[in-house]
Design an enzyme around this catalytic site. Structure first.
Site, PDB file in Angstrom:
ATOM      1  N   THR A 199       0.838  -1.191   0.000  1.00 21.16           N
ATOM      2  CA  THR A 199       0.000   0.000   0.000  1.00 21.16           C
ATOM      3  C   THR A 199       0.870   1.236   0.000  1.00 21.16           C
ATOM      4  O   THR A 199       1.954   1.234   0.570  1.00 21.16           O
ATOM      5  CB  THR A 199      -0.939   0.054   1.224  1.00 21.16           C
ATOM      6  OG1 THR A 199      -1.910  -0.969   1.125  1.00 21.16           O
ATOM      7  CG2 THR A 199      -1.679   1.370   1.327  1.00 21.16           C
ATOM      8  N   GLY A 229      -9.981  -4.318   1.258  1.00 19.96           N
ATOM      9  CA  GLY A 229      -9.436  -3.982   2.573  1.00 19.96           C
ATOM     10  C   GLY A 229      -9.817  -2.575   3.002  1.00 19.96           C
ATOM     11  O   GLY A 229     -10.843  -2.035   2.585  1.00 19.96           O
ATOM     12  N   THR A 250      -1.730   1.774   6.528  1.00 17.86           N
ATOM     13  CA  THR A 250      -1.277   0.589   5.807  1.00 17.86           C
ATOM     14  C   THR A 250      -1.182  -0.575   6.780  1.00 17.86           C
ATOM     15  O   THR A 250      -0.789  -0.397   7.930  1.00 17.86           O
ATOM     16  CB  THR A 250       0.088   0.804   5.124  1.00 17.86           C
ATOM     17  OG1 THR A 250       0.582  -0.468   4.674  1.00 17.86           O
ATOM     18  CG2 THR A 250       1.106   1.438   6.048  1.00 17.86           C
ATOM     19  N   GLY A 251      -1.547  -1.744   6.319  1.00 18.49           N
ATOM     20  CA  GLY A 251      -1.464  -2.904   7.198  1.00 18.49           C
ATOM     21  C   GLY A 251      -2.564  -3.890   6.865  1.00 18.49           C
ATOM     22  O   GLY A 251      -3.158  -3.844   5.781  1.00 18.49           O
TER      23      GLY A 251
END
Ligand code: ASP
Length: 330
Positions: A199, A229, A250-251
């Site tokens: 990302t 997501g 992000t993750g």
């Protein structure tokens, strides 16, 4: 009001030999966005520009070079938000768009907030953005990783090929987070994990004090086709509100959605936290409440930088008024 811009290239567990390429890719994007701001451009323009540069860099998991679904396709998501109007635009599950952030920006200017799949692609062509062949988004490196089944040793965040742009000048590539500008207070990983993320994202504050934030991704490696997501979800993957600030996450997206983490970080600012404390608290919440992993970048309403991750690395770069060149780190 000071200009400010921060970008990230995804949280995860990047191999050490890729640090330089990741920092350089972020630095290049920060420079591109900064030039927009310095020329009097809006925060939205700067975020769109910086993210487009990251999407075009095949080394990052967004645009060209995104990770692939279980059935071997690149399905991309992106979102962007204007902190002045609270207008937001996002697209999800697109397979024929080279720069999803540019289409998201056009959705922002439409009556809609989120368009998916074929509808998002026809919206793109209606707005004058040409579709590409799906194969153009798939890099040889990602294809090879997909063929191998995305083993644990794969770094799906930053790949092998990174185009390095002109930039503004030399920076200390060896500097570790915590050594510059007082921006990082306590950003040591809350826990290390074996997951790899990707990302890209950006947050900017322009001369009028308008905040904008955005994010773009290929998602999670070997995701189920159709899986979406946090990246195109307002309040989870990105959020901006003038006066408070902007966030890009992000993750592992499912966990960011559960907590609406981007908005949550700004709530900490509303409650009196500094930019850095808000970023850190949001990541601590992610660890504590749902055991999630990742990171986020943040600018408060005055353009002060916050940065936190609970995964081993998160490539990033920022430049604010008074700095000659961006700081870039992992
Ligand atoms: N947050 C993105 C997603 O869940 C992936 C990432 O940041 O690496 O789709």
């Amino acid at each position: 009001m000071g200009l400010a811009l921060i970008v990230h290239g995804g949280a995860g567990a990047m191999a050490r030999e890729r640090y330089d390429a990741a920092r350089e890719g972020c630095r290049e994007a920060a420079v591109a966005g900064w030039r927009v701001l310095r020329a009097g451009g809006s925060a939205l323009d700067a975020v769109e520009k910086a993210i487009s540069v990251l999407e075009n860099n095949p080394g990052f998991n967004a645009g060209t070079g995104g990770v692939l679904t279980t059935d071997g396709r690149a399905q991309l998501d992106a979102g962007i938000m204007d902190g002045e109007t609270l207008d937001a635009g996002a697209i999800a599950g697109v397979e024929r768009i080279k720069n999803p952030i540019q289409v998201a920006r056009r959705v922002l200017a439409s009556p809609h907030v989120l368009l998916i799949g074929a509808g998002a692609e026809s919206f793109a062509t209606d707005s004058g953005i040409a579709l590409c062949d799906p194969s153009e988004l798939v890099t040889p490196a990602q294809y090879a990783r997909w063929q191998r089944g995305y083993g644990l040793g794969d770094d799906v965040n930053v790949g092998d090929r990174v185009d390095v742009g002109a930039g503004l000048g030399a920076i200390d590539m060896e500097a570790e987070p915590g050594t510059r500008n007082g921006a990082y207070a306590d950003d040591e990983p809350v826990h290390a994990d074996a997951h790899k993320h990707g990302t890209v994202g950006a947050v900017a504050v322009d001369a009028r004090g308008v905040v904008a934030a955005g994010a773009s991704t290929g998602g999670i490696a070997a995701k189920h086709p159709g899986r979406v997501g946090d990246t195109p979800i307002v309040g989870a993957g990105f959020y901006a509100e003038n006066g408070l600030g902007g966030v890009s996450s992000t993750g592992h997206g499912e966990d960011f959605i559960r907590l609406l983490l981007a908005r949550r970080a700004l709530d900490y600012i509303a409650a009196g936290s500094s930019a850095q404390a808000a970023a850190t608290k949001a990541m601590q919440l992610l660890s504590r409440r749902v055991g999630g992993s990742g990171g986020l970048i943040l600018l408060d309403g005055q353009g002060r930088v916050g940065y936190a991750r609970n995964s081993p690395t998160m490539a990033h770069a920022f430049i604010v008024e008074g700095m000659d060149v961006p700081f870039a780190g992992v």
